[in-house]
Motif scaffolding. Structure first.
Motif, PDB file in Angstrom:
ATOM      1  N   GLN A 462       0.847  -1.182   0.000  1.00 47.04           N
ATOM      2  CA  GLN A 462       0.000   0.000   0.000  1.00 47.04           C
ATOM      3  C   GLN A 462       0.889   1.241   0.000  1.00 47.04           C
ATOM      4  OE1 GLN A 462      -2.921  -0.077   3.105  1.00 47.04           O
ATOM      5  NE2 GLN A 462      -3.976  -1.836   2.254  1.00 47.04           N
ATOM      6  N   THR A 617      -8.329   4.211  -2.721  1.00 48.91           N
ATOM      7  CA  THR A 617      -7.569   3.799  -3.897  1.00 48.91           C
ATOM      8  C   THR A 617      -7.484   4.951  -4.885  1.00 48.91           C
ATOM      9  OG1 THR A 617      -8.318   1.517  -3.650  1.00 48.91           O
ATOM     10  CG2 THR A 617      -7.461   2.159  -5.790  1.00 48.91           C
ATOM     11  N   GLU A 633      -0.383  -1.231  -4.624  1.00 47.62           N
ATOM     12  CA  GLU A 633      -1.669  -0.548  -4.710  1.00 47.62           C
ATOM     13  C   GLU A 633      -1.467   0.882  -4.238  1.00 47.62           C
ATOM     14  OE1 GLU A 633      -4.498  -2.761  -2.473  1.00 47.62           O
ATOM     15  OE2 GLU A 633      -4.717  -4.338  -4.000  1.00 47.62           O
TER      16      GLU A 633
END
Length: 821
Positions: A462, A617, A633
């Motif tokens: 992340q 996101t 991500e």
């Protein structure tokens, strides 16, 4: 079986010390691995135990301990029961059961053996289900329950920073039960356990094909199966490259030594030993089994663990059996039985069984050789003495809990490491007494265990991203240019505020426009501030909203006040003279701004309306690939989560701005035909209103639709603010600058003030009745006074001039008109 083993077995039934001894027999069940686990490697250890026990004169004097035959459970439920009933039906009477080679085979026998009043000791059965005392009434095991495994797995995962694991599980009770316990433990700490189950009769590689490729890129695998399927799985994994440093594997500790080799496997996999050894290097092994505190310390069996291992390896090699860690546990299990029978014999001889709990049990106290399956009292007494075991064996110190399971506090983490050959090396340990805290052994660390870095668990990285630096740089430069332009407008407004052109635009009101413009330009810096932490974004969210809303309200409020004044001048139907002063216009602009401030205070002070900083996101570029092929991500911080009240609050703020725009559009439409640029800004004010309306709509759409597109949102919103602010300044000041450049004295204003005769705004003389009315502010009244004076002086000069007159052709003679107000 080797001649040596046959000789040992034969001697176990013969004369000891020249005296006739009674034979005490137990049922010995193991598995030869035809369909599952191969535990037959314990047979040499069994012969060692029988020999050592019978050689000790102080243990079971007058008796010889032995077993009639080795029975094969095949590690199957029904085969194990067959072996048990064969043993029960055949002579001699068995005082206990040692076995049955694996948990699958042990469970059915342990569930019924108490009906024959015999106890059972297992050496290779770790199923947590066997801890149920109500079902397995006379069952013991010198191996800890696999219920210890889940917390140990959690400890390992926590230490290495892993949060998910994938279990390849064989469809057997032993493995499915363990997988269920793992899932429970993982759920308690919010870890993820994926699982693929295959039937024993199926090809495990098919599960590997169908499931591993869809396991969401999990990188940590646990082989929860027998060694046979495990060989096929790691062979296929090796071919696919699922190995260190990209992947990590965790294996059971009870696989026999060299379990991956062709010599053990029989060449059933299409991989060489070298390929599999390369694959297994750096794989972890979780060991819950006992191990001695020191290999050179004498045990209660009269030998050291080291001596046992040396002799066991020799006998296994001679007899052709595979080495297994279960050999030491079987050796201890037979010794535990012998010690318990010895204590039972002493109690029977003394006739004292007080405190055993067997006093009131049906049956009679008889010598061990007279035991019958119907004698509950003797069965109870043997069970009691096994329960009281405190034995220092070659596998460690053995005591049983109330469920008959060996008490174990320390678990060990081992690793396959290459020291010439591939061997298991202990690298860490954790104890049940200190909540499974992970402790490296001396000389070990993360860098030693994983020299090329700890494998990732497959969880996408992340990555919190901020705006692109080039975009930030461009916006910062544009905002700086805008602030510079606002400064130039401020200087212009101060230096030329007494000029007629500037006076007509209400210079005091222009200060508010400049202030609002500067606030909006500054908000650009806050909107694209490259912050990556929640605290920084939380502060910027509040600050940028205040700067934008207050700045916009000041600018548009001032413009709206000007447009309102123009509307009343040309559209008011009354004949009453109204004089507008600067403070009144400023008050209108500040009131409009005050409403926006109230809304901001509500959104900042009321917790329910306050924006919740949320990590979302980045839809603009959601994924990427990092090192080791791991997914990345990309996330961004947003000022608002999914909470409803803050969403409605934003709608309320923008609705207020839209209402102002609608009012402005209506006023601009009503005054669209006004053509007196010298006295008012009607055309330019209308242009400001129309342009700002378009930009505001774009900003609203950007806020609610493109909020998850970081660079797109930032670029559109900041460019919109810069355009909007520049429009306010440009249409307010640039025309004045141009007029001042072309006409520094403002003489052109007179030619633009050829107004119809109407009521004089400076007196009450009426030349012609009219419903038209002019409402002027103080600056405009002062300018009109000056123009009237100048007009009178010019007329007087023309009337008294002594110079000759200039003759013009009739067609070109100027037509002089008296200026009237």
């Amino acid at each position: 079986m080797n001649v040596l083993l046959l000789l040992l077995l034969f001697l176990s039934y013969q004369i000891v010390d020249g005296n006739s001894n009674y034979t005490l027999s137990f049922m010995f069940i193991t598995s030869f691995g035809k369909f599952g686990l191969n535990s037959s490697g314990v047979i040499p250890a069994a012969e060692m135990a029988i020999s050592d026990i019978n050689d000790r004169s102080t243990l079971l004097p007058g008796y010889v301990l032995g077993y009639d035959s080795v029975r094969d459970s095949q590690c199957q439920y029904d085969k194990s029961l067959d072996a048990f009933f064969q043993g029960i039906q055949s002579a001699p009477v068995k005082l206990a059961v040692i076995g049955c080679g694996c948990s699958v085979a042990t469970e059915p026998v342990a569930a019924i053996s108490h009906h024959w009043n015999i106890s059972q000791i297992a050496y290779f059965s770790g199923s947590a289900a066997l801890s149920d005392r109500n079902r397995y009434k006379r069952f013991f095991r010198d191996i800890p329950s696999n219920a210890l495994d889940p917390p140990a797995f959690v400890s390992v995962l926590q230490h290495f920073g892993w949060k998910r694991m994938f279990s390849i599980t064989q469809d057997e009770t032993l493995f499915t039960g363990a997988n269920s316990n793992l899932l429970t433990a993982f759920n308690q700490v919010n870890y993820t356990l994926g699982s693929a189950t295959f039937k024993t009769s199926a090809d495990p590689v098919k599960v590997f094909d169908n499931v591993l490729l869809t396991s969401d890129d999990c990188r940590i695998f646990y082989l929860n199966c027998y060694s046979g399927p495990a060989r096929k799985i790691i062979c296929e994994a090796s071919k696919r490259g699922y190995m260190y440093p990209k992947y990590a594997w965790i294996l059971p500790d009870w696989y026999i030594d060299q379990w991956w080799t062709a010599a053990v496997d029989g060449g059933s996999v299409n991989c060489t030993d070298t390929e599999l050894e390369t694959f297994l290097e750096r794989a972890l092994i979780l060991q819950r089994y006992l191990s001695p505190d020191a290999n050179t310390v004498l045990t209660d069996a009269g030998i050291t663990p080291q001596q046992f291992q040396e002799q066991y390896k020799y006998l296994a090699k001679q007899s052709g059996y595979d080495l297994t860690d279960a050999g030491a546990r079987l050796y201890d299990a037979i010794w535990i039985l012998a010690v318990a029978l010895n204590r039972t014999a002493i109690m029977v001889n003394k006739g004292n069984i007080n405190g055993t709990g067997c006093e009131n049990i049906p049956g009679s106290l008889v010598p061990l050789e007279q035991f019958q399956y119907s004698n509950e009292k003797m069965g109870c007494l043997i069970q009691y003495n096994i329960q009281m075991t405190n034995f220092s064996g070659v596998s460690g110190n053995i005591q049983f809990d109330s469920n008959g399971t060996c008490i174990q506090h320390t678990l060990r983490l081992k690793q396959y490491r290459r020291n010439g050959s591939l061997t298991k090396t202990q690298c860490a340990h954790f104890s049940t007494l200190d909540s499974y805290v992970f402790n490296f052994e001396p000389g070990f660390s993360d860098q030693i265990v994983y020299p090329d870095g700890t494998p990732p668990d497959g969880t996408p990285l992340q990555v919190t991203v901020s705006l692109a630096i080039p975009l930030v740089a461009v916006m910062y430069i544009l905002a700086a240019c805008g602030i510079t332009f606002a400064g130039a407008c401020l200087v212009f407004n101060i230096l030329f505020r007494q000029r007629r052109v500037v006076k007509l635009s209400s210079p005091n009101l222009n200060y508010l426009i400049i202030l609002g413009a500067v606030l909006m330009y500054i908000s650009v810096y806050i909107y694209i501030l490259p912050v990556k932490d929640s605290s920084g974004i939380r502060g910027s969210c509040v600050l940028r909203e205040w700067l934008f809303v207050v700045g916009y309200a000041l600018c548009f409020g001032s413009v709206l006040a000007k447009m309102w004044r123009i509307y009343y001048i040309f559209q008011n139907p009354t004949a009453k003279k109204i004089v507008f002063k600067d403070w009144q216009m400023i008050a209108v602009a500040l009131c409009i701004t005050a409403v926006g401030v109230v809304l901001l205070i509500l959104g900042t002070a009321v917790p329910q309306l306050r924006g919740q900083v949320t990590l979302r996101t980045n839809d603009e570029n959601p994924n990427g690939i990092a090192q080791l092929g791991l997914k990345e991500e990309y996330f961004i911080w947003t000022c608002y989560g999914s909470s409803t009240p803050p969403f409605y609050w934003r709608i309320l703020v923008f609705s207020y701005l839209v209402i102002l725009q609608i009012i402005g559009i209506m006023l601009a439409f009503q005054t669209r035909k006004v053509k007196f640029p010298g006295l008012n800004d009607s055309v330019f004010v209308a242009a400001i209103i129309y342009t700002s309306s378009i930009v505001l709509v774009i900003l609203i759409v950007d806020t609610f639709i493109l909020n998850n597109y970081l660079n797109t949102f930032g670029a559109i919103f900041t460019v919109g603010i810069i355009i909007l602010t520049t429009v306010f300044l440009a249409f307010t000041f640039v025309p004045k600058m141009y007029l001042l450049y072309k006409d520094p004295e403002g003489k052109s204003i007179s030619s633009n003030l050829n107004m119809p005769e109407t009521r004089d705004p400076l007196n009450q003389d009426t030349r012609r009745p009219s419903q038209d009315v002019i409402l002027l502010d103080s600056n405009q009244l002062q300018i009109i006074k000056e123009l009237r004076l100048e007009n009178s002086m010019l007329k007087e000069k023309l009337m008294t001039s002594s110079e000759p007159s200039v003759q013009f052709p009739d067609s070109k003679a100027p037509q002089l008109k008296e200026f009237s107000t």
